[in-house]
Design a protein around this motif. Structure first.
Motif, PDB file in Angstrom:
ATOM      1  N   GLY A  20       0.821  -1.242   0.004  1.00 44.92           N
ATOM      2  CA  GLY A  20       0.048   0.129   0.004  1.00 44.92           C
ATOM      3  C   GLY A  20       0.909   1.258  -0.050  1.00 44.92           C
ATOM      4  O   GLY A  20       0.381   2.285   0.084  1.00 44.92           O
ATOM      5  N   GLU A  21       2.171   1.247  -0.076  1.00 45.86           N
ATOM      6  CA  GLU A  21       3.008   2.304  -0.142  1.00 45.86           C
ATOM      7  C   GLU A  21       3.052   3.100  -1.565  1.00 45.86           C
ATOM      8  O   GLU A  21       3.056   2.032  -2.592  1.00 45.86           O
ATOM      9  CB  GLU A  21       4.348   1.923   0.165  1.00 45.86           C
ATOM     10  N   SER A  22       2.808   4.346  -1.636  1.00 47.69           N
ATOM     11  CA  SER A  22       2.742   4.790  -2.904  1.00 47.69           C
ATOM     12  C   SER A  22       4.179   4.973  -3.662  1.00 47.69           C
ATOM     13  O   SER A  22       4.959   5.122  -3.098  1.00 47.69           O
ATOM     14  CB  SER A  22       2.364   6.332  -2.991  1.00 47.69           C
ATOM     15  N   LEU A  23       4.071   4.542  -5.057  1.00 48.96           N
ATOM     16  CA  LEU A  23       5.288   4.528  -5.674  1.00 48.96           C
ATOM     17  C   LEU A  23       5.224   5.855  -6.815  1.00 48.96           C
ATOM     18  O   LEU A  23       6.197   5.930  -7.106  1.00 48.96           O
ATOM     19  CB  LEU A  23       5.357   3.262  -6.559  1.00 48.96           C
ATOM     20  N   GLY A  24       4.333   6.247  -7.005  1.00 48.56           N
ATOM     21  CA  GLY A  24       3.965   7.005  -8.039  1.00 48.56           C
ATOM     22  C   GLY A  24       2.542   7.179  -8.608  1.00 48.56           C
ATOM     23  O   GLY A  24       1.725   6.828  -8.247  1.00 48.56           O
ATOM     24  N   SER A  25       2.624   7.652  -9.846  1.00 45.61           N
ATOM     25  CA  SER A  25       1.289   7.670 -10.631  1.00 45.61           C
ATOM     26  C   SER A  25       1.724   7.256 -12.276  1.00 45.61           C
ATOM     27  O   SER A  25       2.654   7.555 -12.550  1.00 45.61           O
ATOM     28  CB  SER A  25       0.667   8.885 -10.479  1.00 45.61           C
ATOM     29  N   ILE A  26       0.669   7.012 -12.684  1.00 49.10           N
ATOM     30  CA  ILE A  26       0.512   6.870 -14.167  1.00 49.10           C
ATOM     31  C   ILE A  26       0.362   8.081 -14.860  1.00 49.10           C
ATOM     32  O   ILE A  26      -0.585   8.811 -14.608  1.00 49.10           O
ATOM     33  CB  ILE A  26      -0.518   5.994 -14.906  1.00 49.10           C
ATOM     34  N   LYS A  27       1.374   8.477 -15.627  1.00 48.56           N
ATOM     35  CA  LYS A  27       1.555   9.712 -16.247  1.00 48.56           C
ATOM     36  C   LYS A  27       0.764   9.801 -17.712  1.00 48.56           C
ATOM     37  O   LYS A  27      -0.063  10.730 -18.200  1.00 48.56           O
ATOM     38  CB  LYS A  27       2.809  10.263 -16.516  1.00 48.56           C
ATOM     39  N   ASP A  28       0.780   8.751 -18.307  1.00 49.53           N
ATOM     40  CA  ASP A  28       0.242   8.641 -19.550  1.00 49.53           C
ATOM     41  C   ASP A  28       0.231   7.172 -20.115  1.00 49.53           C
ATOM     42  O   ASP A  28       1.017   6.031 -19.497  1.00 49.53           O
ATOM     43  CB  ASP A  28       1.048   9.320 -20.706  1.00 49.53           C
ATOM     44  N   LEU A  29      -0.468   6.587 -21.326  1.00 53.21           N
ATOM     45  CA  LEU A  29      -0.451   5.308 -21.990  1.00 53.21           C
ATOM     46  C   LEU A  29       0.182   5.506 -23.287  1.00 53.21           C
ATOM     47  O   LEU A  29      -0.220   6.438 -24.087  1.00 53.21           O
ATOM     48  CB  LEU A  29      -1.607   4.791 -21.771  1.00 53.21           C
ATOM     49  N   MET A  30       1.139   4.689 -23.582  1.00 46.97           N
ATOM     50  CA  MET A  30       1.657   4.700 -25.232  1.00 46.97           C
ATOM     51  C   MET A  30       0.988   3.789 -26.063  1.00 46.97           C
ATOM     52  O   MET A  30       0.892   2.591 -25.774  1.00 46.97           O
ATOM     53  CB  MET A  30       3.003   4.766 -25.117  1.00 46.97           C
ATOM     54  N   ILE A  31       0.177   4.116 -26.993  1.00 49.09           N
ATOM     55  CA  ILE A  31      -0.740   3.429 -27.651  1.00 49.09           C
ATOM     56  C   ILE A  31      -0.310   3.434 -29.192  1.00 49.09           C
ATOM     57  O   ILE A  31       0.120   4.273 -29.677  1.00 49.09           O
ATOM     58  CB  ILE A  31      -2.160   4.106 -27.474  1.00 49.09           C
ATOM     59  N   ASP A  32      -0.207   2.009 -29.690  1.00 53.29           N
ATOM     60  CA  ASP A  32      -0.247   1.987 -31.078  1.00 53.29           C
ATOM     61  C   ASP A  32      -1.527   2.072 -31.738  1.00 53.29           C
ATOM     62  O   ASP A  32      -2.401   1.044 -31.551  1.00 53.29           O
ATOM     63  CB  ASP A  32       0.590   0.391 -31.520  1.00 53.29           C
ATOM     64  N   PRO A  33      -1.809   3.081 -32.380  1.00 49.91           N
ATOM     65  CA  PRO A  33      -3.085   3.338 -32.806  1.00 49.91           C
ATOM     66  C   PRO A  33      -3.738   2.479 -34.118  1.00 49.91           C
ATOM     67  O   PRO A  33      -4.822   2.363 -34.034  1.00 49.91           O
ATOM     68  CB  PRO A  33      -3.123   4.759 -33.469  1.00 49.91           C
ATOM     69  N   GLN A  34      -2.749   1.889 -34.781  1.00 46.94           N
ATOM     70  CA  GLN A  34      -3.012   0.857 -35.837  1.00 46.94           C
ATOM     71  C   GLN A  34      -3.507  -0.481 -35.092  1.00 46.94           C
ATOM     72  O   GLN A  34      -4.282  -1.255 -35.636  1.00 46.94           O
ATOM     73  CB  GLN A  34      -2.123   0.513 -36.666  1.00 46.94           C
ATOM     74  N   SER A  35      -2.936  -0.928 -34.162  1.00 47.63           N
ATOM     75  CA  SER A  35      -3.318  -2.148 -33.756  1.00 47.63           C
ATOM     76  C   SER A  35      -4.133  -2.122 -32.604  1.00 47.63           C
ATOM     77  O   SER A  35      -4.686  -3.040 -31.896  1.00 47.63           O
ATOM     78  CB  SER A  35      -1.873  -2.816 -33.158  1.00 47.63           C
ATOM     79  N   GLY A  36      -4.256  -0.768 -31.844  1.00 43.61           N
ATOM     80  CA  GLY A  36      -5.254  -0.782 -30.744  1.00 43.61           C
ATOM     81  C   GLY A  36      -4.786  -1.163 -29.315  1.00 43.61           C
ATOM     82  O   GLY A  36      -5.538  -1.255 -28.488  1.00 43.61           O
ATOM     83  N   ARG A  37      -3.244  -1.407 -29.339  1.00 43.35           N
ATOM     84  CA  ARG A  37      -2.901  -2.004 -28.266  1.00 43.35           C
ATOM     85  C   ARG A  37      -1.985  -0.873 -27.325  1.00 43.35           C
ATOM     86  O   ARG A  37      -1.409   0.123 -27.865  1.00 43.35           O
ATOM     87  CB  ARG A  37      -1.681  -2.931 -28.632  1.00 43.35           C
ATOM     88  N   VAL A  38      -2.066  -0.889 -25.966  1.00 39.48           N
ATOM     89  CA  VAL A  38      -1.313  -0.102 -25.115  1.00 39.48           C
ATOM     90  C   VAL A  38       0.041  -0.865 -25.165  1.00 39.48           C
ATOM     91  O   VAL A  38       0.050  -1.953 -24.576  1.00 39.48           O
ATOM     92  CB  VAL A  38      -2.088  -0.024 -23.747  1.00 39.48           C
ATOM     93  N   GLN A  39       0.996  -0.005 -25.657  1.00 41.45           N
ATOM     94  CA  GLN A  39       2.292  -0.712 -25.431  1.00 41.45           C
ATOM     95  C   GLN A  39       2.859  -0.802 -23.971  1.00 41.45           C
ATOM     96  O   GLN A  39       3.462  -1.560 -23.639  1.00 41.45           O
ATOM     97  CB  GLN A  39       3.317  -0.043 -26.589  1.00 41.45           C
ATOM     98  N   TYR A  40       2.814   0.271 -23.547  1.00 40.72           N
ATOM     99  CA  TYR A  40       3.160   0.608 -22.150  1.00 40.72           C
ATOM    100  C   TYR A  40       2.844   1.770 -21.558  1.00 40.72           C
ATOM    101  O   TYR A  40       2.378   2.670 -22.349  1.00 40.72           O
ATOM    102  CB  TYR A  40       4.750   0.488 -21.842  1.00 40.72           C
ATOM    103  N   ALA A  41       2.606   1.629 -20.119  1.00 39.84           N
ATOM    104  CA  ALA A  41       2.272   2.932 -19.430  1.00 39.84           C
ATOM    105  C   ALA A  41       3.516   3.448 -18.995  1.00 39.84           C
ATOM    106  O   ALA A  41       4.515   3.076 -18.788  1.00 39.84           O
ATOM    107  CB  ALA A  41       1.418   2.204 -17.975  1.00 39.84           C
ATOM    108  N   VAL A  42       3.225   5.224 -18.885  1.00 36.85           N
ATOM    109  CA  VAL A  42       4.470   5.706 -18.506  1.00 36.85           C
ATOM    110  C   VAL A  42       4.236   6.200 -17.051  1.00 36.85           C
ATOM    111  O   VAL A  42       3.239   6.908 -16.810  1.00 36.85           O
ATOM    112  CB  VAL A  42       4.495   7.133 -19.414  1.00 36.85           C
ATOM    113  N   LEU A  43       5.190   5.605 -16.115  1.00 37.74           N
ATOM    114  CA  LEU A  43       5.122   6.091 -14.746  1.00 37.74           C
ATOM    115  C   LEU A  43       5.975   7.145 -14.296  1.00 37.74           C
ATOM    116  O   LEU A  43       7.177   7.148 -14.556  1.00 37.74           O
ATOM    117  CB  LEU A  43       5.605   4.528 -13.925  1.00 37.74           C
ATOM    118  N   ASP A  44       5.400   7.863 -13.519  1.00 40.82           N
ATOM    119  CA  ASP A  44       6.312   8.876 -12.826  1.00 40.82           C
ATOM    120  C   ASP A  44       6.231   8.733 -11.371  1.00 40.82           C
ATOM    121  O   ASP A  44       5.370   8.637 -10.556  1.00 40.82           O
ATOM    122  CB  ASP A  44       5.313  10.263 -13.043  1.00 40.82           C
ATOM    123  N   PHE A  45       7.498   8.444 -10.985  1.00 42.92           N
ATOM    124  CA  PHE A  45       7.935   8.110  -9.670  1.00 42.92           C
ATOM    125  C   PHE A  45       8.102   9.455  -8.674  1.00 42.92           C
ATOM    126  O   PHE A  45       8.176   8.874  -7.577  1.00 42.92           O
ATOM    127  CB  PHE A  45       8.788   7.102  -9.433  1.00 42.92           C
TER     128      PHE A  45
END
Lengths: 126, 126
Positions: A20-45
């Motif tokens: 339950g300890e805070s590590l940070g937050s999700i800043k954004d999601l990087m998406i491949d618009p042609q495949s519709g997949r989230v490639q990775y989340a961008v974390l800000d610690f």
């Protein structure tokens, strides 16, 4: 199918470890618009580990969701982040780099997920 | 892999038809966090067609990207939207509904995309 979340609600979601300890937050999601997949989340610690000027790339599938508290849980020991895949705050990757994404999945033990979900992915020119 | 876009940059992106006429904008992306897939984009057509109180669900794969003008192109005749899948502005679907998502892909001629990308998808409890 699992419960859907909107991208705007995922952005700024708090990340905690299983204790339950805070590590940070999700800043954004990087998406491949042609495949519709989230490639990775961008974390800000933030100031965590004194690495506030670095952002981390983590597969969305590496998180579990704490719906009660509306936060994501990432079960990764803190010292694992010291060499984790990422990039400087002011230097986001501008070009797609399959090896970088594959390395992100590998780093969080998600290689099988990477292979399973990519096997039928189209690569379209656009 | 194709060029990645951040979810925050996709939100509010303008949608035009192939003639360059504005149709509206992307309001949000609905994501399955366990599979890492964008299930559909939520489109706000504003006053277009007099249906400002309805939002439309469109597969991300149905768009092409106009990188020069930083907008998405949707090649769908206007009258096709009159009966297109969507929901009221104030009543977003709260529960996952595979049939709704499948219908969204069907409506925009993306049935093969739907089947191809789902065949290896995990369904995790969470």
């Amino acid at each position: 199918m699992n419960t859907l979340l909107s991208s705007s609600s995922i952005e700024n979601t708090t990340i905690v470890n299983p204790q339950g300890e805070s590590l940070g937050s999700i800043k954004d999601l990087m998406i491949d618009p042609q495949s519709g997949r989230v490639q990775y989340a961008v974390l800000d610690f933030g100031g965590f580990l004194g690495i506030g000027d670095k952002l981390f790339a983590v597969p969305l599938e590496a998180f579990t969701i704490d719906r009660t508290d509306e936060r994501f849980v990432l079960d990764v020991p803190k010292d694992r982040f010291e060499n984790a895949p990422g990039f400087p705050v002011n230097d986001w990757p501008s070009n797609p780099d399959p090896q970088f994404v594959e390395g992100v999945y590998d780093y969080y033990g998600q290689r099988e997920t990477y292979l399973r979900t990519r096997i039928n992915e189209p690569v379209l020119s656009n």
